[in-house]
Design a protein around this motif. Structure first.
Motif, mmCIF file in Angstrom:
data_model
loop_
_atom_site.group_PDB
_atom_site.id
_atom_site.type_symbol
_atom_site.label_atom_id
_atom_site.label_comp_id
_atom_site.label_asym_id
_atom_site.label_seq_id
_atom_site.Cartn_x
_atom_site.Cartn_y
_atom_site.Cartn_z
ATOM 1 N N LEU A 113 -3.462 61.261 44.749
ATOM 2 C CA LEU A 113 -2.392 62.050 44.148
ATOM 3 C C LEU A 113 -1.339 62.249 45.223
ATOM 4 C CD1 LEU A 113 -4.359 64.806 42.241
ATOM 5 C CD2 LEU A 113 -2.742 63.186 41.237
ATOM 6 N N LYS A 114 -0.104 61.984 44.868
ATOM 7 C CA LYS A 114 0.984 62.104 45.834
ATOM 8 C C LYS A 114 2.070 63.011 45.269
ATOM 9 C CE LYS A 114 4.455 59.248 48.120
ATOM 10 N NZ LYS A 114 4.967 57.883 48.243
ATOM 11 N N PHE A 115 2.459 63.987 46.078
ATOM 12 C CA PHE A 115 3.528 64.918 45.714
ATOM 13 C C PHE A 115 4.581 64.891 46.809
ATOM 14 C CE2 PHE A 115 -0.179 66.535 43.577
ATOM 15 C CZ PHE A 115 0.296 67.034 42.376
ATOM 16 N N GLU A 116 5.826 65.055 46.423
ATOM 17 C CA GLU A 116 6.914 65.177 47.383
ATOM 18 C C GLU A 116 7.664 66.468 47.104
ATOM 19 O OE1 GLU A 116 9.401 61.772 48.017
ATOM 20 O OE2 GLU A 116 7.797 60.398 47.422
ATOM 21 N N ARG A 117 8.022 67.134 48.188
ATOM 22 C CA ARG A 117 8.825 68.359 48.076
ATOM 23 C C ARG A 117 9.876 68.348 49.184
ATOM 24 N NH1 ARG A 117 5.905 69.008 44.123
ATOM 25 N NH2 ARG A 117 5.070 70.919 43.310
ATOM 26 N N PHE A 118 11.069 68.806 48.870
ATOM 27 C CA PHE A 118 12.117 68.949 49.868
ATOM 28 C C PHE A 118 12.206 70.410 50.274
ATOM 29 C CE2 PHE A 118 16.395 70.065 51.143
ATOM 30 C CZ PHE A 118 16.577 69.169 52.189
ATOM 31 N N PHE A 119 12.271 70.639 51.568
ATOM 32 C CA PHE A 119 12.439 71.986 52.103
ATOM 33 C C PHE A 119 13.759 72.032 52.873
ATOM 34 C CE2 PHE A 119 7.852 71.455 51.750
ATOM 35 C CZ PHE A 119 7.480 72.630 51.132
ATOM 36 N N PRO A 120 14.593 73.028 52.624
ATOM 37 C CA PRO A 120 15.856 73.137 53.350
ATOM 38 C C PRO A 120 15.663 73.795 54.722
ATOM 39 C CG PRO A 120 15.728 74.869 51.712
ATOM 40 C CD PRO A 120 14.493 74.028 51.551
ATOM 41 N N HIS A 121 14.664 73.299 55.449
ATOM 42 C CA HIS A 121 14.318 73.846 56.760
ATOM 43 C C HIS A 121 13.905 72.699 57.675
ATOM 44 C CE1 HIS A 121 14.262 77.842 54.954
ATOM 45 N NE2 HIS A 121 13.476 77.355 54.008
ATOM 46 N N PRO A 122 13.986 72.900 58.984
ATOM 47 C CA PRO A 122 13.549 71.857 59.918
ATOM 48 C C PRO A 122 12.037 71.633 59.835
ATOM 49 C CG PRO A 122 14.576 73.715 61.088
ATOM 50 C CD PRO A 122 14.537 74.069 59.646
ATOM 51 N N GLN A 123 11.622 70.414 60.197
ATOM 52 C CA GLN A 123 10.206 70.060 60.175
ATOM 53 C C GLN A 123 9.355 71.069 60.930
ATOM 54 O OE1 GLN A 123 11.267 66.318 62.017
ATOM 55 N NE2 GLN A 123 9.820 65.308 60.638
ATOM 56 N N GLU A 124 9.804 71.481 62.091
ATOM 57 C CA GLU A 124 9.019 72.387 62.931
ATOM 58 C C GLU A 124 8.660 73.657 62.186
ATOM 59 O OE1 GLU A 124 11.904 70.975 63.824
ATOM 60 O OE2 GLU A 124 11.305 69.615 65.452
#
Length: 157
Positions: free
Chosen positions: A17-28
């Motif tokens: 199962l693969k999900f993608e989400r975008f976060f408006p924050h830096p990876q760290e």
């Protein structure tokens, strides 16, 4: 635009199962929330908050019905990659830098495809809560399990 719904893939008798989400924050920042034991136990099912964050480290789980078990950290590359083996299942969370934030790819690899619909609906809800935590919102578990199961049943069959 990234698809917030999960996709199911089969390969060599295993399912992913693969999900993608975008976060408006830096990876760290996102990585810190994902791997912080206190935050992890708020969005990840059965997590106890006991986590030894190193390769080979253990993550403790308790289903609340008398079953306890451990996962082993199999991948850890700050702030890009976090993976672990939970019994026979593999969880892989990778973060990819994008303009104005980062994209998370969450993959759960498992053996029993009969559980794909329920598992997808569950992860969908959990990742919605992770999104709330990362963005500093109050946690609200939406009552959408039945609708999500119906959706995933339709697209997986």
């Amino acid at each position: 635009m990234l698809n917030e719904f999960g996709t199911l893939h089969e390969s060599n008798g295993r399912y992913a199962l693969k999900f993608e989400r975008f976060f408006p924050h830096p990876q760290e920042q996102v990585f810190c929330v994902i791997t912080n034991p206190s935050s992890f136990s708020q969005w990840y099912p059965f997590a106890t908050g006991e986590m030894d964050l190193k390769l080979g480290g253990k993550i403790a789980f308790n289903d609340g019905e008398g079953t306890t078990y451990e996962a082993t950290v199999t991948e850890l590359e700050k702030p890009y990659l976090f993976g672990f083996r939970e019994v026979d299942d593999l969880i892989n969370i990778s973060l990819h830098e994008e303009e104005k934030g980062c994209r998370m790819i969450f993959t759960h690899t498992f053996i029993d495809g009969a559980w794909a619909v329920n598992t997808a609906a569950g992860w969908h809800r959990c990742l919605d809560v992770l999104y709330q935590i990362v963005n500093g919102h109050q946690i609200e578990w939406e009552d959408n399990s039945a609708e999500l199961r119906d959706y995933y049943r339709e697209i997986f069959n």
